[in-house]
Design an enzyme around this catalytic site. Sequence first.
Site, mmCIF file in Angstrom:
data_model
loop_
_atom_site.group_PDB
_atom_site.id
_atom_site.type_symbol
_atom_site.label_atom_id
_atom_site.label_comp_id
_atom_site.label_asym_id
_atom_site.label_seq_id
_atom_site.Cartn_x
_atom_site.Cartn_y
_atom_site.Cartn_z
ATOM 1 N N SER A 57 40.355 24.770 45.275
ATOM 2 C CA SER A 57 39.981 23.354 45.317
ATOM 3 C C SER A 57 39.928 22.690 43.947
ATOM 4 C CB SER A 57 38.630 23.195 46.029
ATOM 5 O OG SER A 57 37.641 23.991 45.417
ATOM 6 N N ASP A 84 32.449 27.077 43.964
ATOM 7 C CA ASP A 84 33.365 28.191 44.173
ATOM 8 C C ASP A 84 34.652 27.901 43.415
ATOM 9 O OD1 ASP A 84 34.997 30.187 45.050
ATOM 10 O OD2 ASP A 84 34.857 29.733 47.178
ATOM 11 N N ASP A 86 38.281 29.415 41.975
ATOM 12 C CA ASP A 86 39.258 30.491 42.161
ATOM 13 C C ASP A 86 40.203 30.532 40.973
ATOM 14 O OD1 ASP A 86 38.400 31.244 44.828
ATOM 15 O OD2 ASP A 86 39.262 29.355 45.499
ATOM 16 N N ASN A 126 37.359 42.611 49.070
ATOM 17 C CA ASN A 126 38.701 43.087 49.416
ATOM 18 C C ASN A 126 39.790 42.253 48.752
ATOM 19 O OD1 ASN A 126 38.083 45.303 51.085
ATOM 20 N ND2 ASN A 126 37.774 43.977 52.856
ATOM 21 N N ASP A 140 35.897 33.505 41.600
ATOM 22 C CA ASP A 140 36.634 34.547 42.311
ATOM 23 C C ASP A 140 37.959 34.774 41.605
ATOM 24 O OD1 ASP A 140 34.694 34.952 44.215
ATOM 25 O OD2 ASP A 140 35.609 33.646 45.707
ATOM 26 N N LEU A 209 39.396 26.423 52.691
ATOM 27 C CA LEU A 209 40.847 26.509 52.856
ATOM 28 C C LEU A 209 41.253 26.101 54.270
ATOM 29 C CD1 LEU A 209 43.712 27.372 51.965
ATOM 30 C CD2 LEU A 209 43.097 29.710 52.641
#
Length: 332
Positions: A57, A84, A86, A126, A140, A209
């Site tokens: 984002s 958040d 990324d 993961n 992240d 997302l």
Amino acid sequence: MANCNEHFKEFDDKIKLTVSRKKSLKTSRKELRNKVKKWFSDNKPDIEQPKFEGQGSMSTNTIINPIPRKAIINGIEKNILSYDVDDGIYFIGDKDEKDRPTPFTYHSWVYQAAEGHTETKPIDKNTCVRTIFSDGHHIDQPIYYKQGYTPELAHKKEGYIYSDPKEFTDWFNKEADQNVQLRRLVRDVKAWCDNRHFINNSKKMPSGLIMTILVTENAVYRTDRDDIALRETLVSIQAKLNASFTCYRPTTPTNENLLGGYTQKDYFMNCLSNFINDAKEALKEKNFKKSTELWRKHLSDRFPLGEDRDDTSSNTSSLGAIIPPSTKPYSK
């Protein structure tokens, strides 16, 4: 009906990331990048060195200011902001899968590189390594190996998976550049999900997302009325999900149903139905205060409260020109 377009614009100013906050998050990202780069330079000088590419984002300009949450940190109660961010890590080389480090190995290295950057230990997920900061935001870092055109995500459970986040960013930005209302609609829907999480954090709403894809593919535009556009877009999303509760990524990997593992379907569809019902009532209501109170139920009290008076302007009775999803100017 009350025209709450100005209230929506004021709301968007509140929820979209400020220039100063964006700069702060980018500085945080840069510092973590430097730490990871130094670790690999010092400890793994003979392998491909990491490159970085922002995604998510921040790259689509749809990141929102979350509602502050209270948390106890080191025995002190603080307001935290759960941003958040990324940031993809890319190892670019020519090795086939059997000759390159495994996803577990790459995750282990990135975890070691990030460890100690903040007081909280990183989380090795993961799909990425997550670094958590004291103010509540986290970064992240998904890991990719790129041999040729399409990157492969190093997934600890599923191995290497073709995945191209830049392709997704380019797809969304192309759509948004053709209709400036799209980013506001995405931020509105993300703010709704954030408010649902704030009200009941035991129930999970779909990811940012997923909501971005659903809004983009089902957007109904009314360029002079964000309130009407939002209601019509929500109705369009509801119809799509009633027909098929799926959300496929529009870019590599296109066969991935992002709603496949989502377990709160009934909760989400009920929340969506309630929002639509109140949105319809808000648009019927002539009184600004009563109309905005209905929007605030779902968008939080950050949505501005209107004056206790009726809208008497002449352009409030008609929906006017609406661009439905099937006739968006950029549809192929």
